[in-house]
Design an enzyme around this catalytic site. Sequence first.
Site, short mmCIF file in Angstrom:
data_model
loop_
_atom_site.label_atom_id
_atom_site.label_comp_id
_atom_site.label_asym_id
_atom_site.label_seq_id
_atom_site.Cartn_x
_atom_site.Cartn_y
_atom_site.Cartn_z
CD GLN A 140 0.76 -4.12 3.52
OE1 GLN A 140 0.62 -4.62 4.71
NE2 GLN A 140 1.70 -4.61 2.71
CB CYS A 184 7.18 -4.03 2.71
SG CYS A 184 5.34 -3.39 2.63
CG LEU A 185 3.60 -9.12 1.87
CD1 LEU A 185 2.41 -9.83 2.81
CD2 LEU A 185 4.44 -10.30 1.44
CD GLU A 217 2.47 -5.26 8.87
OE1 GLU A 217 1.64 -4.48 8.09
OE2 GLU A 217 3.58 -5.87 8.68
CG HIS A 235 1.63 -0.72 5.82
ND1 HIS A 235 1.81 -0.29 4.49
CD2 HIS A 235 2.21 -1.83 6.06
CE1 HIS A 235 2.55 -1.32 4.10
NE2 HIS A 235 3.06 -2.17 5.14
#
Length: 192
Positions: free
Chosen positions: A51, A94-95, A137, A140
């Site tokens: 990210q 989610c950011l 996470e 990701h």
Amino acid sequence: MAIKMILTAPDPRLKKKAQPVASVDADVRQLMDDMLETMYAAPGIGLAAPQVDVLKRVIVLDIDREDTKTGPLFMANPEIVEASDEDATYEEGCLSLPEHYSDVVRPAKVTVRYLDRDGVQKDLACEGLLATCVQHEIDHLDGILFVDHISSLKRNMILRKLLKVRKEAERDAAEGKASKPGAMGKESASAG
Ligand code: NI
């Protein structure tokens, strides 16, 4: 420590597979510290290295809820070594998909094996929000976003909206307009 820019979907860099770290050295610890600071500033409760455009298998988490208080958790090369047959449904955010949320079904309990900030191997039994967040996470690290767990109809709607927001911001920037107030609005429930 330094705050890093968080990539937002759709972005091909978020779909790549991250590589394991050889060991938790000074560079990896620096990355972990920067990621934690970036996550707190966002604010979020989890963040994965891809990210922030680093393709390493590193995640950070800090869940501070009534029933779950973890403190900061640093994980290198995390992997799920045990998962319950029983599932749980959580509304995830989610950011990298700001302001979008959706119910996602995942195993309710998992055990994660990882190297901590000192390079020591740990096994951690997770349930509730922590179990969801750890799985989110680790996804990701394999280029998987929470929207990949929902219907393609809903996924495409969310990604189209995010693309539209980005194009508007780029157009405003090109025309020299100040960015809209609230465009960086906070997202309290985002897992990361
Ligand atoms: Ni996320």
